[in-house]
Design an enzyme around this catalytic site. Sequence first.
Site, PDB file in Angstrom:
ATOM      1  CG  HIS A  67       5.815  -4.948 -10.351  1.00  0.00           C
ATOM      2  ND1 HIS A  67       4.834  -5.356  -9.477  1.00  0.00           N
ATOM      3  CD2 HIS A  67       5.440  -3.696 -10.757  1.00  0.00           C
ATOM      4  CE1 HIS A  67       3.913  -4.414  -9.363  1.00  0.00           C
ATOM      5  NE2 HIS A  67       4.265  -3.396 -10.120  1.00  0.00           N
ATOM      6  CG  HIS A  69       5.826  -0.170 -11.085  1.00  0.00           C
ATOM      7  ND1 HIS A  69       4.816  -0.612 -11.918  1.00  0.00           N
ATOM      8  CD2 HIS A  69       6.719   0.476 -11.890  1.00  0.00           C
ATOM      9  CE1 HIS A  69       5.084  -0.243 -13.164  1.00  0.00           C
ATOM     10  NE2 HIS A  69       6.227   0.411 -13.169  1.00  0.00           N
ATOM     11  CG  ASP A  71       2.438   0.774  -6.458  1.00  0.00           C
ATOM     12  OD1 ASP A  71       3.370   0.781  -7.268  1.00  0.00           O
ATOM     13  OD2 ASP A  71       1.317   0.291  -6.714  1.00  0.00           O
ATOM     14  CG  HIS A  72       3.575  -3.507  -6.065  1.00  0.00           C
ATOM     15  ND1 HIS A  72       2.660  -4.521  -5.943  1.00  0.00           N
ATOM     16  CD2 HIS A  72       2.975  -2.541  -6.818  1.00  0.00           C
ATOM     17  CE1 HIS A  72       1.555  -4.197  -6.600  1.00  0.00           C
ATOM     18  NE2 HIS A  72       1.727  -3.003  -7.139  1.00  0.00           N
ATOM     19  CG  HIS A 148       2.717  -4.402 -14.826  1.00  0.00           C
ATOM     20  ND1 HIS A 148       1.453  -3.869 -14.786  1.00  0.00           N
ATOM     21  CD2 HIS A 148       3.455  -3.680 -13.936  1.00  0.00           C
ATOM     22  CE1 HIS A 148       1.429  -2.879 -13.911  1.00  0.00           C
ATOM     23  NE2 HIS A 148       2.626  -2.735 -13.392  1.00  0.00           N
ATOM     24  CG  ASP A 217       0.628  -3.559 -10.174  1.00  0.00           C
ATOM     25  OD1 ASP A 217      -0.484  -3.352  -9.640  1.00  0.00           O
ATOM     26  OD2 ASP A 217       1.512  -2.692 -10.239  1.00  0.00           O
ATOM     27  CG  HIS A 275      -3.489  -3.355  -7.108  1.00  0.00           C
ATOM     28  ND1 HIS A 275      -3.545  -2.649  -8.283  1.00  0.00           N
ATOM     29  CD2 HIS A 275      -2.259  -3.131  -6.595  1.00  0.00           C
ATOM     30  CE1 HIS A 275      -2.398  -2.030  -8.485  1.00  0.00           C
ATOM     31  NE2 HIS A 275      -1.591  -2.299  -7.467  1.00  0.00           N
TER      32      HIS A 275
END
Length: 309
Positions: A67, A69, A71-72, A148, A217, A275
């Site tokens: 996805h 976001h 931090d990914h 999510h 996530d 994670h």
Amino acid sequence: LKGLCINMKLKILGTSSAFPTKNRNQTAALFTYSGESFLFDCGEGTQRQIRIARENPQKITKIFISHWHGDHVLGLPGLLMSMAMNQRKNPLEIYGPKGTGKKIAVIMKAYEHETTNYKLIVHELSNIKLKTICETDKYRINALKLKHPIPCFGFSFEEKTRLRIDTAYLKSREIPTQHIGLKRLQRGKDVTIEGKKISAKRATYARHGKKFAITIDTAYYAPIAELAKDADLFVCEATFSNKVKSSAEKGGHMTTKEAARLGKQAKVKHLVLTHFSQRYRSTKELEQEARSVFKGKLTMAKDFMELKI
């Protein structure tokens, strides 16, 4: 030949959640199989982690973005630019949620690097149910939309069942174990070698393929058990302790007990939790919770951990 297996391994490049810590980089995992490398997520600092792990980023053939976001994906711009500057020629496939193509175009424009010397092929995912998104003669890759706040996907890699040559049987009939005709035998066809008829049914056996699944996530979501069903290795997010379950639910994450429950339901052989929230300097508490539910092989992931599958 009998006992022969294709090299398959996973290197964990980042085990933190939203905030990187002294010992944990943001999320990324590098999976290698038969000369190919697949990158699952690309958190900030990923290309440096790849270098430290002594892996070659130019061997990456596919990138799977769970996805968008930050931090990914914050490591993605730098990785794509570095590949171009290192004169990459081979195409690169990127799989991600709907809109991934536009986001990559914006990245290229923002960093004034709108062209590359290699072909970028983007595959956008919008399915809800478990679905095969990539398939070759050796493997298939499946995706499942997770639970999510924004569109997010989990993935599984399934090696296909392959016929192997039973060398002991060949030796018992005084037939060479190295012969061009064995390739046809391995495709399930009867052959004649040095005047001797060889039955594929007698001279081969099926080696069931290995399976690897990864979900990063997501809140607890029962269909994940089908994605990871009977996996040899299942990498699953476990951001919080069960003591702060409300925090997990608020952010669309799982507790260690929920992740362990999925591992148990899916009957996985090896469960790897990752994670972790920055609040946990040690994962001992999280591990104890998970072991109270999952009784199989359990590992708490660490940066640069290598796992054979």
